[in-house]
Design a protein around this motif. Structure first.
Motif, PDB file in Angstrom:
ATOM      1  N   SER A  55       0.877  -1.186   0.100  1.00 28.52           N
ATOM      2  CA  SER A  55       0.137   0.096   0.121  1.00 28.52           C
ATOM      3  C   SER A  55       0.778   1.395   0.086  1.00 28.52           C
ATOM      4  O   SER A  55       0.629   2.198  -0.734  1.00 28.52           O
ATOM      5  N   ALA A  56       2.081   1.381   0.643  1.00 32.90           N
ATOM      6  CA  ALA A  56       2.864   2.441   1.027  1.00 32.90           C
ATOM      7  C   ALA A  56       3.575   2.633  -0.432  1.00 32.90           C
ATOM      8  O   ALA A  56       3.633   3.696  -0.931  1.00 32.90           O
ATOM      9  N   ILE A  57       4.207   1.551  -1.227  1.00 33.02           N
ATOM     10  CA  ILE A  57       4.893   1.472  -2.400  1.00 33.02           C
ATOM     11  C   ILE A  57       3.827   2.207  -3.532  1.00 33.02           C
ATOM     12  O   ILE A  57       4.078   3.048  -4.490  1.00 33.02           O
ATOM     13  N   LYS A  58       2.619   1.745  -3.334  1.00 33.10           N
ATOM     14  CA  LYS A  58       1.661   2.351  -4.301  1.00 33.10           C
ATOM     15  C   LYS A  58       1.461   3.627  -4.259  1.00 33.10           C
ATOM     16  O   LYS A  58       1.471   4.364  -5.317  1.00 33.10           O
ATOM     17  N   GLN A  59       1.370   4.049  -3.148  1.00 32.83           N
ATOM     18  CA  GLN A  59       1.290   5.574  -2.878  1.00 32.83           C
ATOM     19  C   GLN A  59       2.553   6.383  -3.599  1.00 32.83           C
ATOM     20  O   GLN A  59       2.159   7.438  -4.042  1.00 32.83           O
TER      21      GLN A  59
END
Length: 274
Positions: A55-59
């Motif tokens: 989720s963090a990498i996606k952002q």
């Protein structure tokens, strides 16, 4: 929707850690049990940490920034290079050069040298050189390609690092810490997870485990890229509608609308290319 399942992690052998005598006590909170002298990783925690990291990498990717993949161990390098290329992300899979991040300006000079050699072969300069000079340049080009080919398009420092085996890639971790670049990493039972911003407790030796975890990260990057593209399209549509409304109301001449839109598109493309 979960990007992977407990069963998929189990089938890929993500739960197998190292021998108990080789463990790092700082990994204790991620260890489920000991079996036949081997630590077993708690896959519920792996699943949770993997989802958090994805989720963090996606952002990060959604904001238009790059994630640098790092894996120089034999069983991981081909997998990581393939996954990084699939989403057009930079990668290091041969050897981590000391100062690759902390002395990035020098690394960029080496990359520029590589592109200059390519220009020589295209503009005819290469053809007029002696056989010995050609051979020396060819060898240098191969060496630079091997070490820096994966980061040839990286024009500025990456926004994050995704690492396989933090123990082996400790120099990369150290440089990222100095520059406050967030790190995402597969962390096995013999490693220290405390210096990693987003540790993913997992077997970092088995190819199936590496493939599964790296694929989840790749899918998160794809999601981020798609959402970024959709947001741009929606923004362009809103601007077009707003411009049309101004033209219809007589606030702005129609002749000025198109050039403004083109200038904004060019500026956005230039920013993405950095």
């Amino acid at each position: 929707m979960a990007r992977t399942t407990y069963q998929e992690l189990l089938d890929a052998g993500v739960h197998f850690g190292h021998l108990t005598r080789k463990w790092d006590p700082k990994m204790s909170k991620y260890i489920f049990m000991e079996r036949n002298g081997i630590h077993i990783i708690d896959l519920n925690k792996t699943l949770s940490k993997l989802e958090e990291a994805a989720s963090a990498i996606k952002q990060i990717v959604k904001s238009g920034r790059k994630v640098l993949f790092v894996a120089t161990k034999k069983q991981a390098k081909d997998i990581v290079a393939e996954q990084a290329k699939a989403v057009n992300m930079p990668f290091v899979t041969e050897r981590w050069l000391g100062g690759m991040l902390t002395n990035f300006a020098t690394v960029r000079k080496s990359i520029k040298k590589m592109s200059n050699i390519d220009k020589m072969t295209k503009d005819g300069t290469y053809d007029v050189l002696s056989k010995k000079e050609k051979l020396m340049i060819q060898r240098e080009r191969i060496k630079l390609e091997t070490l820096l080919g994966g980061i040839a398009d990286l024009n500025r420092l990456p926004a994050a690092l995704f690492i396989i085996d933090v123990k082996k890639e400790h120099i990369a971790v150290s440089e990222a810490m100095k520059l406050n670049i967030p790190t995402f990493a597969m962390v096995d039972t013999n490693s220290d997870p405390t210096n990693i911003d987003f540790p993913i407790p997992a077997n970092d030796d088995a190819t199936k485990s590496i493939t599964l975890i790296t694929n989840v990260i790749k899918q998160a990057i794809i999601e981020g890229l798609e959402e970024r593209k959709r947001d741009k399209e929606e923004e362009a549509e809103k601007e077009a509608a707003a411009s049309k409304a101004k033209v219809d109301s007589g606030e702005e001449p129609a002749a000025e609308v198109a050039p403004k839109r083109e200038r904004k598109a060019e500026a956005t493309e230039a920013k993405d290319g950095e």
